[in-house]
Design a protein around this motif. Structure first.
Motif, PDB file in Angstrom:
ATOM      1  N   ARG A 190       0.806  -1.223   0.000  1.00  0.00           N
ATOM      2  CA  ARG A 190       0.000   0.000   0.000  1.00  0.00           C
ATOM      3  C   ARG A 190       0.842   1.279   0.000  1.00  0.00           C
ATOM      4  O   ARG A 190       0.339   2.350  -0.318  1.00  0.00           O
ATOM      5  N   ARG A 250       3.842   3.240  -3.885  1.00  0.00           N
ATOM      6  CA  ARG A 250       2.938   3.832  -4.868  1.00  0.00           C
ATOM      7  C   ARG A 250       3.510   5.170  -5.306  1.00  0.00           C
ATOM      8  O   ARG A 250       4.266   5.802  -4.547  1.00  0.00           O
ATOM      9  N   PRO A 251       3.164   5.617  -6.502  1.00  0.00           N
ATOM     10  CA  PRO A 251       3.739   6.866  -6.995  1.00  0.00           C
ATOM     11  C   PRO A 251       3.571   8.009  -5.988  1.00  0.00           C
ATOM     12  O   PRO A 251       2.506   8.166  -5.381  1.00  0.00           O
ATOM     13  N   LYS A 266       5.142   8.275  -3.126  1.00  0.00           N
ATOM     14  CA  LYS A 266       5.690   7.873  -1.811  1.00  0.00           C
ATOM     15  C   LYS A 266       7.200   7.675  -1.932  1.00  0.00           C
ATOM     16  O   LYS A 266       7.719   7.415  -3.004  1.00  0.00           O
ATOM     17  N   GLU A 318       5.060   5.991 -11.434  1.00  0.00           N
ATOM     18  CA  GLU A 318       4.167   5.174 -12.256  1.00  0.00           C
ATOM     19  C   GLU A 318       4.978   4.388 -13.295  1.00  0.00           C
ATOM     20  O   GLU A 318       6.002   4.866 -13.783  1.00  0.00           O
ATOM     21  N   LEU A 356       3.534  -0.970 -10.811  1.00  0.00           N
ATOM     22  CA  LEU A 356       2.876   0.304 -10.469  1.00  0.00           C
ATOM     23  C   LEU A 356       2.166   0.832 -11.725  1.00  0.00           C
ATOM     24  O   LEU A 356       2.688   1.665 -12.456  1.00  0.00           O
ATOM     25  N   GLY A 389      -3.291   1.822 -10.472  1.00  0.00           N
ATOM     26  CA  GLY A 389      -2.990   1.339  -9.119  1.00  0.00           C
ATOM     27  C   GLY A 389      -1.933   0.253  -9.134  1.00  0.00           C
ATOM     28  O   GLY A 389      -1.386  -0.097 -10.177  1.00  0.00           O
ATOM     29  N   SER A 390      -1.654  -0.278  -7.954  1.00  0.00           N
ATOM     30  CA  SER A 390      -0.589  -1.278  -7.816  1.00  0.00           C
ATOM     31  C   SER A 390      -1.138  -2.671  -8.082  1.00  0.00           C
ATOM     32  O   SER A 390      -2.173  -3.039  -7.544  1.00  0.00           O
ATOM     33  N   ARG A 394      -0.171  -6.475  -7.609  1.00  0.00           N
ATOM     34  CA  ARG A 394       0.716  -7.499  -7.046  1.00  0.00           C
ATOM     35  C   ARG A 394       0.526  -8.769  -7.853  1.00  0.00           C
ATOM     36  O   ARG A 394      -0.535  -9.382  -7.818  1.00  0.00           O
ATOM     37  N   THR A 437      -5.463  -0.472  -2.959  1.00  0.00           N
ATOM     38  CA  THR A 437      -4.278  -0.349  -3.811  1.00  0.00           C
ATOM     39  C   THR A 437      -4.630  -0.003  -5.243  1.00  0.00           C
ATOM     40  O   THR A 437      -3.767   0.293  -6.034  1.00  0.00           O
ATOM     41  N   LYS A 438      -5.924  -0.090  -5.579  1.00  0.00           N
ATOM     42  CA  LYS A 438      -6.274   0.284  -6.954  1.00  0.00           C
ATOM     43  C   LYS A 438      -7.753   0.556  -7.083  1.00  0.00           C
ATOM     44  O   LYS A 438      -8.514   0.376  -6.140  1.00  0.00           O
TER      45      LYS A 438
END
Length: 395
Positions: free
Chosen positions: A154, A157-158, A160, A217, A322, A326-327, A329, A357-358
């Motif tokens: 979480r 992410r772009p 952070k 991203e 990314l 959203g991310s 996994r 996350t998305k």
């Protein structure tokens, strides 16, 4: 720069659907290989046989892809299968002559990777060889790794920073009265690069510094979390246990010994870029030749590290894309039922876990509970995590 070069340059990240497909194809192989390896972990089984099973599956499945394309596409093992037990931290992938077997009750960490055209998917998972619910400190250390991984998912992410993740995972481990193991790095992944320059430290301390970095991203990361009930400062006990190496492409040296030259030429031909296991080399010559190669920095060793006997160590690693929405996994495996002795009460950790996350899937996107033997479902969405026991079922 010619338009061809520009196109090459542009196609190397997730803006190209073909690149996304290759990452996801590698991930699908990795998830199935992991499932196969977990099911092969039975009492009395030799660890080397389990490792070989994982590697053979990855070689075979990746070899079946992109067979009929004009331009040859490299594919295969991106990280050799490792099976590290109990207080062994990582990188245990023994030689064929090794007789160590798995035992009932062992806490087993499995680590492996695959690449398609240099686009890498890696995973690590922790499994206790027992029936029923895992409880006590073994459950704590696995829940700590899993919850830290969920928080990291979480926070990677772009916008952070890498430092945000380092601080957060340490806080999570402490909530379970565990430590994040020092010296473990989470790396950005790029085509044919398993250890990219953007790095997340597991533990920030004065000896280990990395450049501050911000996630962006269309980047890809291997998030690597190792937790311990011990002091989190693992030691190298025996250099002879090291069997995984990676060629250092920027180094050169004229090797003196014939065995070293033979081995280095074999490595350059068969494993020019990705990490490999000495098991794949001719064993007698390898023992002799690898030493000189390592001493002159031609190879980077992946040492087998240990916490103290009696300590439990858990390992969870996943690959995350990314994406603009959203991310994502793309590698994981469902955990066993856990009953930790601690639960998460810290409001900051709860707030991190409550982050999505998305963007939501159409139709509510309800997760199915995985049955044993089910095909791993591609992760399209991470829902807010239930913090009661740290054992979300990742599928």
């Amino acid at each position: 720069m010619s338009s061809d070069e520009e196109r090459e340059e542009k196609e190397l990240d997730l803006t190209s659907p073909e690149v996304v497909t290759k990452y996801k194809s590698a991930a699908e192989i990795v998830n199935k290989a992991l499932q196969l390896v977990v099911s092969a972990c039975k009492p009395g089984t030799k660890i080397v046989d389990v490792c070989e099973k994982g590697d053979s599956y990855i070689r075979e499945q990746s070899g079946n892809m992109y067979k009929n394309v004009k331009k040859k596409i490299e594919r295969g093992v991106a990280f050799p299968t490792c099976v590290s037990v109990n207080n062994t931290v990582c990188h245990f992938s023994p030689l064929a002559s090794d007789d160590i077997v798995l035992q009932e009750g062992d806490l087993v960490k499995i680590d492996l990777g695959c690449h398609i055209d240099g686009f890498i998917a890696v995973v690590a998972h922790t499994h206790v060889m027992q029936e029923g619910t895992v409880s006590g400190r073994a459950a704590d250390v696995i829940a700590a790794a899993n919850t830290a991984a969920e928080v990291a998912l979480r926070l990677v992410r772009p916008g952070k920073k890498n430092k945000d993740v380092t601080d957060a995972i340490q806080k999570v481990a402490a909530a379970y009265d565990c430590k994040i193991v020092e010296g473990v790095l989470s790396h950005q992944l790029k085509q044919f690069v398993i250890d990219g320059n953007k790095v997340v430290l597991s533990v920030s301390n004065p000896e280990t510094r990395v450049d501050d970095a911000e996630f962006e991203e269309n980047e890809v990361y291997a998030i690597d979390i190792v937790t311990s009930t011990g002091d989190g400062k693992p030691r190298l006990l025996d250099e002879k246990q090291t069997t995984i190496y990676k060629r250092a492409v920027d180094k050169s040296y004229h090797l003196k010994m014939k065995a070293s030259r033979f081995i280095f030429s074999e490595i350059s031909q068969n494993f020019p870029i990705m990490p490999f296991t000495a098991r794949a080399l001719e064993e007698k010559r390898a023992r002799l030749g690898l030493v000189e190669c390592v001493n002159h920095d031609l190879l980077q060793p992946y040492p087998v590290l240990h916490e103290k006997p009696g300590d439990y160590v858990a390992h969870i690693k996943f690959t995350v894309l990314l994406m603009p929405n959203g991310s994502d996994r793309i590698t994981s495996h469902a955990l066993q039922e856990l009953q930790p002795t601690k639960s998460i009460d810290d409001p900051e950790i709860k707030a991190w876990l409550a982050l999505g996350t998305k963007t939501k899937r159409k139709g509510g996107g309800k997760k199915k509970k995985g049955k044993k033997g089910d095909k791993p479902v591609e992760l399209t969405e991470a829902e807010p995590m239930d913090t009661t026991n740290g054992a979300t079922t990742q599928e």
